[in-house]
Write a protein that holds these residues in place. Structure first.
Motif, PDB file in Angstrom:
ATOM      1  N   ASP A   2       0.886  -1.148   0.000  1.00  8.88           N
ATOM      2  CA  ASP A   2       0.000   0.000   0.000  1.00  8.88           C
ATOM      3  C   ASP A   2       0.938   1.216   0.000  1.00  8.88           C
ATOM      4  O   ASP A   2       2.106   1.100   0.378  1.00  8.88           O
ATOM      5  CB  ASP A   2      -0.849  -0.041   1.280  1.00  8.88           C
ATOM      6  N   THR A  28       1.670   3.922   4.456  1.00  5.77           N
ATOM      7  CA  THR A  28       2.453   2.684   4.617  1.00  5.77           C
ATOM      8  C   THR A  28       3.908   2.962   4.265  1.00  5.77           C
ATOM      9  O   THR A  28       4.812   2.671   5.040  1.00  5.77           O
ATOM     10  CB  THR A  28       1.879   1.554   3.730  1.00  5.77           C
ATOM     11  N   SER A  56      -3.086   0.510  -4.669  1.00 10.07           N
ATOM     12  CA  SER A  56      -3.620   1.632  -3.903  1.00 10.07           C
ATOM     13  C   SER A  56      -5.059   1.925  -4.308  1.00 10.07           C
ATOM     14  O   SER A  56      -5.450   1.746  -5.464  1.00 10.07           O
ATOM     15  CB  SER A  56      -2.751   2.873  -4.166  1.00 10.07           C
ATOM     16  N   LYS A 114      -9.618  -1.785  -2.601  1.00  9.19           N
ATOM     17  CA  LYS A 114      -9.393  -2.725  -1.499  1.00  9.19           C
ATOM     18  C   LYS A 114     -10.486  -2.517  -0.459  1.00  9.19           C
ATOM     19  O   LYS A 114     -10.817  -1.370  -0.182  1.00  9.19           O
ATOM     20  CB  LYS A 114      -8.010  -2.469  -0.856  1.00  9.19           C
ATOM     21  N   TYR A 120      -4.674  -7.108  -5.839  1.00 10.66           N
ATOM     22  CA  TYR A 120      -3.707  -8.104  -5.380  1.00 10.66           C
ATOM     23  C   TYR A 120      -3.488  -9.185  -6.440  1.00 10.66           C
ATOM     24  O   TYR A 120      -2.378  -9.652  -6.639  1.00 10.66           O
ATOM     25  CB  TYR A 120      -4.167  -8.725  -4.061  1.00 10.66           C
ATOM     26  N   VAL A 148       1.717  -9.029   1.501  1.00 16.36           N
ATOM     27  CA  VAL A 148       1.075  -7.716   1.362  1.00 16.36           C
ATOM     28  C   VAL A 148       1.467  -6.882   2.569  1.00 16.36           C
ATOM     29  O   VAL A 148       1.468  -7.379   3.694  1.00 16.36           O
ATOM     30  CB  VAL A 148      -0.464  -7.882   1.302  1.00 16.36           C
ATOM     31  N   GLY A 160       0.574  -3.235   4.531  1.00 18.15           N
ATOM     32  CA  GLY A 160      -0.347  -2.105   4.558  1.00 18.15           C
ATOM     33  C   GLY A 160      -0.627  -1.629   5.971  1.00 18.15           C
ATOM     34  O   GLY A 160      -0.299  -2.315   6.942  1.00 18.15           O
ATOM     35  N   THR A 212      -8.947  -2.515   4.766  1.00 18.28           N
ATOM     36  CA  THR A 212      -8.725  -2.472   3.310  1.00 18.28           C
ATOM     37  C   THR A 212      -7.566  -3.408   2.955  1.00 18.28           C
ATOM     38  O   THR A 212      -7.770  -4.456   2.370  1.00 18.28           O
ATOM     39  CB  THR A 212      -8.428  -1.032   2.830  1.00 18.28           C
ATOM     40  N   ASP A 213      -6.344  -3.010   3.358  1.00 23.66           N
ATOM     41  CA  ASP A 213      -5.144  -3.764   2.972  1.00 23.66           C
ATOM     42  C   ASP A 213      -5.175  -5.205   3.471  1.00 23.66           C
ATOM     43  O   ASP A 213      -4.940  -6.155   2.719  1.00 23.66           O
ATOM     44  CB  ASP A 213      -3.884  -3.079   3.531  1.00 23.66           C
ATOM     45  N   SER A 222      -0.025 -11.299   5.124  1.00 27.19           N
ATOM     46  CA  SER A 222      -0.043  -9.840   5.239  1.00 27.19           C
ATOM     47  C   SER A 222       0.785  -9.362   6.421  1.00 27.19           C
ATOM     48  O   SER A 222       0.934 -10.070   7.415  1.00 27.19           O
ATOM     49  CB  SER A 222      -1.484  -9.348   5.402  1.00 27.19           C
TER      50      SER A 222
END
Ligand code: MG
Length: 171
Positions: free
Chosen positions: A36, A40, A70, A94, A100, A116, A118, A123-124, A135
């Motif tokens: 992100d 971030t 984003s 997101k 993604y 990932v 974020g 969202t992320d 994540s």
């Protein structure tokens, strides 16, 4: 009760991207990172600064692929991606999976080879979980520069983060 929030749990938490080094990534079998941008890597709507450019260059030199996904508009996201030298997906909506999935395709990697990164659970992180990608939650770079919409969600994110942290400790 806490099971209710599982959708929003990150795989890991670090305070900021500086902790996510090539060594850190290799130790987890990761070969690509989906970032992100806003809060971030840099503050909300801030351009890529020298530190961000150096950071991405260091990952690339180590053979780590990068991509930015984003919810922000194309001019902002494209300029950032070009400055740090990676692919991008703008207006990703997101927690939609589409950004993604585009990132995975763009980096020619498998889900398990990607993490990932974020700053937002709703969202992320939710989007990563929906996409079945690991994540990493980071603390926002400059929370005072959150958009109004984001600032409304922060107390709920903090609550879920506290519940997640307590679970981590107990498990
Ligand atoms: Mg953000």
């Amino acid at each position: 009760m806490s099971e209710l929030f599982r959708l929003f749990y990150p795989t890991e938490y670090v305070s900021g991207i500086s902790e996510i080094t090539p060594e850190w990534l290799f130790a987890r079998g990761a070969r690509g990172v989906v970032f992100d941008i806003d809060n971030t890597v840099v503050p909300q709507d801030a351009p890529a600064d020298e530190a961000a450019k150096r950071y991405f260059a260091r990952l690339h030199e180590a053979g780590i692929k990068t991509f930015v996904v984003s919810n922000n508009a194309e001019p902002r996201v494209k300029a950032f991606a070009e400055a740090v030298g990676c692919g991008y997906c703008h207006k990703a909506q997101k927690p939609s999976r589409k950004g993604y999935l585009a990132a995975i395709r763009g980096m020619h990697l498998k889900r398990r080879e990607v993490v990932v990164v974020g700053d937002q659970l709703f969202t992320d992180i939710w989007g990563a979980n929906r996409s079945r990608i690991r994540s990493v939650l980071v603390s926002p770079v400059e929370p005072k520069k959150d958009t109004f919409g984001v600032s409304l969600k922060r107390p709920f994110e903090k609550l879920i983060f506290r519940i997640w942290k307590r679970r981590q400790k107990n498990s």
